[in-house]
Design an enzyme around this catalytic site. Structure first.
Site, PDB file in Angstrom:
ATOM      1  N   MET A   1       0.404  -1.245  -0.496  1.00  8.98           N
ATOM      2  CA  MET A   1       0.077   0.108  -0.219  1.00  8.98           C
ATOM      3  C   MET A   1       0.620   0.840   0.427  1.00  8.98           C
ATOM      4  O   MET A   1       1.859   1.839   0.655  1.00  8.98           O
ATOM      5  CB  MET A   1      -1.413  -0.043   0.973  1.00  8.98           C
TER       6      MET A   1
ATOM      7  N   GLN B   1       4.824  -4.807  -8.129  1.00 12.19           N
ATOM      8  CA  GLN B   1       2.790  -4.159  -8.934  1.00 12.19           C
ATOM      9  C   GLN B   1       3.554  -2.128  -9.334  1.00 12.19           C
ATOM     10  O   GLN B   1       4.416  -2.043  -8.698  1.00 12.19           O
ATOM     11  CB  GLN B   1       2.312  -3.456  -7.555  1.00 12.19           C
TER      12      GLN B   1
ATOM     13  N   CYS C   1      -6.442   1.151  -8.706  1.00 10.56           N
ATOM     14  CA  CYS C   1      -6.499   1.887  -7.607  1.00 10.56           C
ATOM     15  C   CYS C   1      -7.838   3.172  -8.090  1.00 10.56           C
ATOM     16  O   CYS C   1      -8.021   3.507  -9.626  1.00 10.56           O
ATOM     17  CB  CYS C   1      -4.642   3.129  -8.131  1.00 10.56           C
TER      18      CYS C   1
ATOM     19  N   LYS D   1      -3.879  -7.264 -10.029  1.00  9.07           N
ATOM     20  CA  LYS D   1      -4.855  -6.890  -8.785  1.00  9.07           C
ATOM     21  C   LYS D   1      -6.204  -5.838  -9.710  1.00  9.07           C
ATOM     22  O   LYS D   1      -5.727  -5.129  -9.861  1.00  9.07           O
ATOM     23  CB  LYS D   1      -4.210  -6.123  -8.077  1.00  9.07           C
TER      24      LYS D   1
ATOM     25  N   ASN E   1     -10.575  -9.962  -1.487  1.00  9.24           N
ATOM     26  CA  ASN E   1      -9.371  -8.609  -0.759  1.00  9.24           C
ATOM     27  C   ASN E   1     -10.641  -7.718  -1.097  1.00  9.24           C
ATOM     28  O   ASN E   1     -11.774  -7.173  -1.111  1.00  9.24           O
ATOM     29  CB  ASN E   1      -8.456  -8.393  -1.645  1.00  9.24           C
ATOM     30  N   GLY E   2     -10.645  -6.540   0.494  1.00  8.28           N
ATOM     31  CA  GLY E   2     -11.358  -6.167   1.068  1.00  8.28           C
ATOM     32  C   GLY E   2     -11.843  -5.683   2.372  1.00  8.28           C
ATOM     33  O   GLY E   2     -12.634  -7.824   2.507  1.00  8.28           O
TER      34      GLY E   2
ATOM     35  N   GLY F   1      -4.669  -5.516   3.445  1.00  3.25           N
ATOM     36  CA  GLY F   1      -4.527  -4.627   3.404  1.00  3.25           C
ATOM     37  C   GLY F   1      -4.548  -3.600   4.101  1.00  3.25           C
ATOM     38  O   GLY F   1      -3.293  -3.886   5.436  1.00  3.25           O
ATOM     39  N   ARG F   2      -5.761  -2.617   5.156  1.00  5.84           N
ATOM     40  CA  ARG F   2      -5.298  -1.768   6.054  1.00  5.84           C
ATOM     41  C   ARG F   2      -5.377  -2.750   7.474  1.00  5.84           C
ATOM     42  O   ARG F   2      -4.724  -2.642   8.408  1.00  5.84           O
ATOM     43  CB  ARG F   2      -6.307  -0.760   5.787  1.00  5.84           C
TER      44      ARG F   2
END
Ligand SMILES: Cc1cc2nc3c(=O)[nH]c(=O)nc-3n(C[C@H](O)[C@H](O)[C@H](O)COP(=O)(O)O)c2cc1C
Length: 338
Positions: A1, A55, A85, A124, A184-185, A208-209
């Site tokens: 990220m 990436q 993005c 992605k 993802n998510g 991710g986060r």
């Protein structure tokens, strides 16, 4: 990220139980671009023992191929294309999530990158730009060009970061393409990872986060998937994580106040699991010096009796409203990174 999962963060994540693979922040590709040195370090100085994919974000095929060839000289696991993005300044250039509006362009770009990548080539993507009308055509291109791994963030570009995640679309991809799919998510815990894998049939998950909030998540997911009990995390371990992160991300010459400000971008996520009233976040955001920051940590985290860090973020505790030291790209409302 972007601006977050750099080399120092990778080291910290590896300390607590790394993911199977890392993906770098995106290398921005345009006519004048050269792979950014600070991102290259997460490849050349990666001592985590886990492979890292490079990436790329861009759309101009000759520049993308030039960059792929250059990156292939480095010890990477493979090349990954960013088609997710949602930052307007990115998608307006028809790169990142902007590509999802143009399947013909995706066909050309993925075909060219595939041909240029003898090893693993991965993608992605989100499930669409504004609607999901191009999802199936793009999934067909993933197969057509023999992409090796597909990571699907189950939101459209326009849905940003806070809407519901459409796990049914991730399941659809897992059934539609030949390669493994990562879901993802909002994979916020080991239980959530197991539920999403069960629901979607995905081969695994991408985090991710929540890896910033809880860097133990990778180890916890391994525990869950191997049928063991998930080890809870104590507040004193969280205090130790913050200290480690502070030291690892410190750079010579960066003033203390600037470093404290940088720490706040990470702690905004960590604070989501400390208390339901956001008291830690409230106090943390007011700290200006290292001593003040760690005094806040001691007050909230070295409690008697010892408390446990919440596995899931507390409902309603938002990562960073009103934060006086915004992380570029990290406001969940006004996200400008990926
Ligand atoms: C600050 C920030 C930077 C990000 N940078 C990237 C990036 O460089 N490449 C990428 O593929 N995704 C990037 N993402 C998106 C995440 O990888 C992920 O798809 C998204 O946040 C949803 O997953 P999560 O709920 O696990 O965070 C970024 C997200 C955030 C919040």
């Amino acid at each position: 990220m972007q601006d977050v999962t750099d080399l120092p963060f990778m080291r910290v994540a590896a300390h607590y139980g790394a993911p199977d693979y890392f993906f770098t922040e995106f290398f921005r590709v345009h006519s004048q671009s050269r792979p950014e040195k600070h991102i290259l370090r997460s490849i050349t100085e990666n001592k985590t023992g886990r492979p890292v994919f490079a990436q790329l974000i861009g759309e101009h095929i000759p520049d993308m191929i030039r960059t792929v060839k250059e990156l292939l000289n480095y010890p990477i696991a493979g090349i990954d294309l960013n088609m997710g993005c949602p930052a307007p300044k990115i998608y307006k250039k028809n790169v990142g999530g902007g590509l999802l509006r143009d399947p013909a362009k995706v066909d050309e770009l993925i075909g060219a990158m595939r041909d240029a990548t003898p090893g693993l080539f991965t993608v992605k993507m989100r499930i669409g730009f504004e609607t999901t009308k191009n999802y199936d055509p793009i999934l067909a291109l993933i197969d057509k060009h023999s992409v090796d791994l597909l990571s699907v963030h189950g939101r459209t570009v326009k849905e940003g970061y806070r809407s519901e995640v459409h796990y049914d679309f991730i399941g659809h991809a897992a059934r539609a393409v030949r390669c493994p799919v990562l879901g993802n998510g909002n994979i916020s815990s080991a239980d959530k990872a197991a539920a999403v894998v069960a629901e979607t049939g995905a081969a695994g998950v991408m985090i991710g986060r929540h890896a910033i909030r809880n860097p133990w998540i990778f180890r916890q997911i391994r525990e869950k998937f191997s049928g063991q009990a998930v080890t809870p995390i104590t507040f004193s371990e969280v205090r130790e994580y913050i200290e480690r992160l502070y030291r690892e991300t410190q750079q010579p010459g960066v003033p203390e106040a600037a470093h404290v400000a940088k720490m706040k971008k990470y702690l905004n996520f960590v604070g989501q699991s400390v208390d339901p009233d956001s008291a830690f976040l409230h106090d943390m955001r007011r700290a200006m010096t290292e001593a003040e920051l760690f005094a806040v940590c001691d007050r909230h985290l070295l409690t008697e009796p010892a408390q446990h860090f919440s596995t899931e973020p507390y409902a309603g505790v938002i990562a960073r409203p009103n934060c006086e030291t915004p992380l570029r790209g990290c406001s969940l409302d006004t996200i400008t990174a990926c």
